[in-house]
Design an enzyme around this catalytic site. Sequence first.
Site, PDB file in Angstrom:
ATOM      1  N   CYS A 124       0.816  -1.226   0.000  1.00 18.80           N
ATOM      2  CA  CYS A 124       0.000   0.000   0.000  1.00 18.80           C
ATOM      3  C   CYS A 124       0.844   1.267   0.000  1.00 18.80           C
ATOM      4  O   CYS A 124       0.328   2.361  -0.221  1.00 18.80           O
ATOM      5  CB  CYS A 124      -0.941   0.004   1.199  1.00 18.80           C
ATOM      6  SG  CYS A 124      -2.032  -1.415   1.201  1.00 18.80           S
ATOM      7  N   HIS A 132      -2.644   6.719   4.463  1.00 20.39           N
ATOM      8  CA  HIS A 132      -3.215   5.550   3.793  1.00 20.39           C
ATOM      9  C   HIS A 132      -4.430   5.091   4.614  1.00 20.39           C
ATOM     10  O   HIS A 132      -4.326   4.904   5.829  1.00 20.39           O
ATOM     11  CB  HIS A 132      -2.159   4.450   3.700  1.00 20.39           C
ATOM     12  CG  HIS A 132      -2.725   3.105   3.382  1.00 20.39           C
ATOM     13  ND1 HIS A 132      -3.628   2.919   2.361  1.00 20.39           N
ATOM     14  CD2 HIS A 132      -2.529   1.881   3.952  1.00 20.39           C
ATOM     15  CE1 HIS A 132      -3.963   1.643   2.320  1.00 20.39           C
ATOM     16  NE2 HIS A 132      -3.314   0.997   3.274  1.00 20.39           N
ATOM     17  N   ASN A 184     -10.162   0.027   2.190  1.00 21.87           N
ATOM     18  CA  ASN A 184      -8.728   0.091   1.914  1.00 21.87           C
ATOM     19  C   ASN A 184      -8.507  -0.130   0.416  1.00 21.87           C
ATOM     20  O   ASN A 184      -8.655  -1.255  -0.070  1.00 21.87           O
ATOM     21  CB  ASN A 184      -8.012  -0.981   2.742  1.00 21.87           C
ATOM     22  CG  ASN A 184      -6.518  -1.002   2.499  1.00 21.87           C
ATOM     23  OD1 ASN A 184      -6.013  -0.369   1.577  1.00 21.87           O
ATOM     24  ND2 ASN A 184      -5.803  -1.745   3.332  1.00 21.87           N
TER      25      ASN A 184
HETATM   26  O1  UT7 Z   1      -3.029  -1.900   4.092  1.00 23.94           O
HETATM   27  C1  UT7 Z   1      -2.717  -2.852   5.081  1.00 23.94           C
HETATM   28  C2  UT7 Z   1      -3.863  -3.778   5.224  1.00 23.94           C
HETATM   29  N1  UT7 Z   1      -4.195  -4.331   6.468  1.00 23.94           N
HETATM   30  C3  UT7 Z   1      -4.510  -3.669   7.598  1.00 23.94           C
HETATM   31  O2  UT7 Z   1      -4.354  -2.503   7.771  1.00 23.94           O
HETATM   32  C4  UT7 Z   1      -5.091  -4.539   8.693  1.00 23.94           C
HETATM   33  C5  UT7 Z   1      -4.640  -4.190  10.062  1.00 23.94           C
HETATM   34  N2  UT7 Z   1      -5.433  -4.942  11.024  1.00 23.94           N
HETATM   35  C6  UT7 Z   1      -6.701  -4.603  11.288  1.00 23.94           C
HETATM   36  O3  UT7 Z   1      -7.223  -3.643  10.745  1.00 23.94           O
HETATM   37  C7  UT7 Z   1      -7.419  -5.426  12.348  1.00 23.94           C
HETATM   38  O4  UT7 Z   1      -6.549  -6.411  12.844  1.00 23.94           O
HETATM   39  C8  UT7 Z   1      -8.735  -6.056  11.818  1.00 23.94           C
HETATM   40  C9  UT7 Z   1      -9.778  -4.982  11.566  1.00 23.94           C
HETATM   41  C10 UT7 Z   1      -8.476  -6.874  10.576  1.00 23.94           C
HETATM   42  C11 UT7 Z   1      -9.308  -7.001  12.912  1.00 23.94           C
HETATM   43  O5  UT7 Z   1      -9.471  -6.284  14.124  1.00 23.94           O
HETATM   44  P1  UT7 Z   1      -8.920  -6.895  15.489  1.00 23.94           P
HETATM   45  O6  UT7 Z   1      -9.297  -5.955  16.560  1.00 23.94           O
HETATM   46  O7  UT7 Z   1      -7.451  -7.165  15.319  1.00 23.94           O
HETATM   47  O8  UT7 Z   1      -9.777  -8.206  15.635  1.00 23.94           O
HETATM   48  P2  UT7 Z   1      -9.272  -9.688  15.957  1.00 23.94           P
HETATM   49  O9  UT7 Z   1      -8.712 -10.323  14.736  1.00 23.94           O
HETATM   50  O10 UT7 Z   1      -8.436  -9.672  17.204  1.00 23.94           O
HETATM   51  O11 UT7 Z   1     -10.634 -10.392  16.325  1.00 23.94           O
HETATM   52  C12 UT7 Z   1     -11.363 -10.037  17.492  1.00 23.94           C
HETATM   53  C13 UT7 Z   1     -12.560 -10.942  17.584  1.00 23.94           C
HETATM   54  C14 UT7 Z   1     -12.214 -12.439  17.467  1.00 23.94           C
HETATM   55  O12 UT7 Z   1     -13.094 -13.145  18.331  1.00 23.94           O
HETATM   56  P3  UT7 Z   1     -12.604 -13.636  19.770  1.00 23.94           P
HETATM   57  O13 UT7 Z   1     -11.419 -14.510  19.525  1.00 23.94           O
HETATM   58  O14 UT7 Z   1     -12.271 -12.387  20.527  1.00 23.94           O
HETATM   59  O15 UT7 Z   1     -13.790 -14.356  20.306  1.00 23.94           O
HETATM   60  C15 UT7 Z   1     -12.539 -12.774  16.045  1.00 23.94           C
HETATM   61  O16 UT7 Z   1     -12.889 -14.121  15.866  1.00 23.94           O
HETATM   62  O17 UT7 Z   1     -13.461 -10.685  16.505  1.00 23.94           O
HETATM   63  C16 UT7 Z   1     -13.724 -11.890  15.782  1.00 23.94           C
HETATM   64  N3  UT7 Z   1     -13.870 -11.538  14.371  1.00 23.94           N
HETATM   65  C17 UT7 Z   1     -15.011 -11.046  13.866  1.00 23.94           C
HETATM   66  N4  UT7 Z   1     -16.212 -10.805  14.431  1.00 23.94           N
HETATM   67  C18 UT7 Z   1     -17.164 -10.271  13.632  1.00 23.94           C
HETATM   68  C19 UT7 Z   1     -12.939 -11.592  13.393  1.00 23.94           C
HETATM   69  N5  UT7 Z   1     -13.459 -11.145  12.239  1.00 23.94           N
HETATM   70  C20 UT7 Z   1     -14.746 -10.806  12.502  1.00 23.94           C
HETATM   71  C21 UT7 Z   1     -15.794 -10.274  11.729  1.00 23.94           C
HETATM   72  N6  UT7 Z   1     -16.976 -10.021  12.333  1.00 23.94           N
HETATM   73  N7  UT7 Z   1     -15.651  -9.985  10.417  1.00 23.94           N
END
Ligand code: UT7
Length: 341
Positions: free
Chosen positions: A113, A265, A297
Amino acid sequence: MGITLSRPGIYVPKNVLDNEFFESIIDTTDEWITKRSGIKERRISLEMGITEMGAIAAKRCLEREVITDQEINEVLFATNLHDDNKEFPSHASYVANQVNNPNATAYDVSAGCSGLVYAIRQAYNNMVAEPDLKRALVVGGERLTDMTDYSDRTNCFLFGDGAGAYLLERFDGEEGIINNVAGGRSDTGSVDFPYGELALENKIGLKLISDGAGSYNKKFSKQNYLVMNGKKVFEFAVPIMEHGVRKVLEGTDYDLEDVDAIIPHGANIRIINPAKNRLKRDGFNGEIYTNLEKYGNTSTASVPIAADEAFSKGIIGRGSLVINVAFGAGFTWGANLYRAR
Ligand code: UT7
């Protein structure tokens, strides 16, 4: 002698995927997506490819600029190169022809990106080194929907499609681009994650495919899809956004207080806000502008898509001191500091 960076031209596709769409295909809610990422909508381009979107953005950029002799010496195209193998020989070559400059030096840049910010730096350095280069066109274009697995709820709601283009031009008496910085922190090549924390994996996933009538069908198919360790990307991204802003000001005549607008970004509002709070605490009183809530994004296209809107709203105007800052897969990061004209 100054080398200016224009207002960008952009292209955003018409088809909108809102959070309700994701509620219908994965186990998620609008509330979760909004709270975790800030994204409400993103655009998908199933019919138009990266090169075409980039060419439209480039033409829109050039239409706005008054160029008497139409000469462009260099075209750089930043993208993540995933357009059904159409990246060969280069997206830039196509755009050069589309803007009636088939003799321009044309090549692509791939740096996740950060690609467009890297490409602006590269074009600027080329123009400084080669006084005969009068103008360079720098394009960022993405069709991230091609590499998104719509059954992967950990990342499919993040990405969108679009393109943006800037013109770099020599202008006596204009301050223009003041500084560029770029860097990396490679996370590729390890045994566990050979291609890094944000990479492609060949697997069966859910694809959106054009139905030829302006909408799309869903189909499972085996191909390369984006896989991501969101937490690791997040950990890299939060401090590096702030670092990029501070670094690009270093050694210049300017401090945080002088900056009118920062265009980050647009990956996740939870990445942007901590950087914003710390920079505000240290004297930045301009605006950090993103429209990621509407476009998701869009990788290399996200900075110009936000910057164009910032120009329209008067947040950036003639004389504004602006910073573009980005991070991306690789890992990469970079920033451009410029005086808008
Ligand atoms: O240009 C570069 C591209 N990438 C990025 O910038 C990504 C950077 N990372 C992020 O933006 C974040 O890590 C995300 C938005 C992708 C995810 O947020 P997070 O706060 O890191 O969530 P997580 O992966 O820690 O998940 C938290 C909880 C989990 O459940 P438990 O284990 O706490 O029970 C996941 O299973 O949310 C759950 N989860 C969801 N729930 C609802 C994961 N995906 C989803 C979903 N909807 N789509």
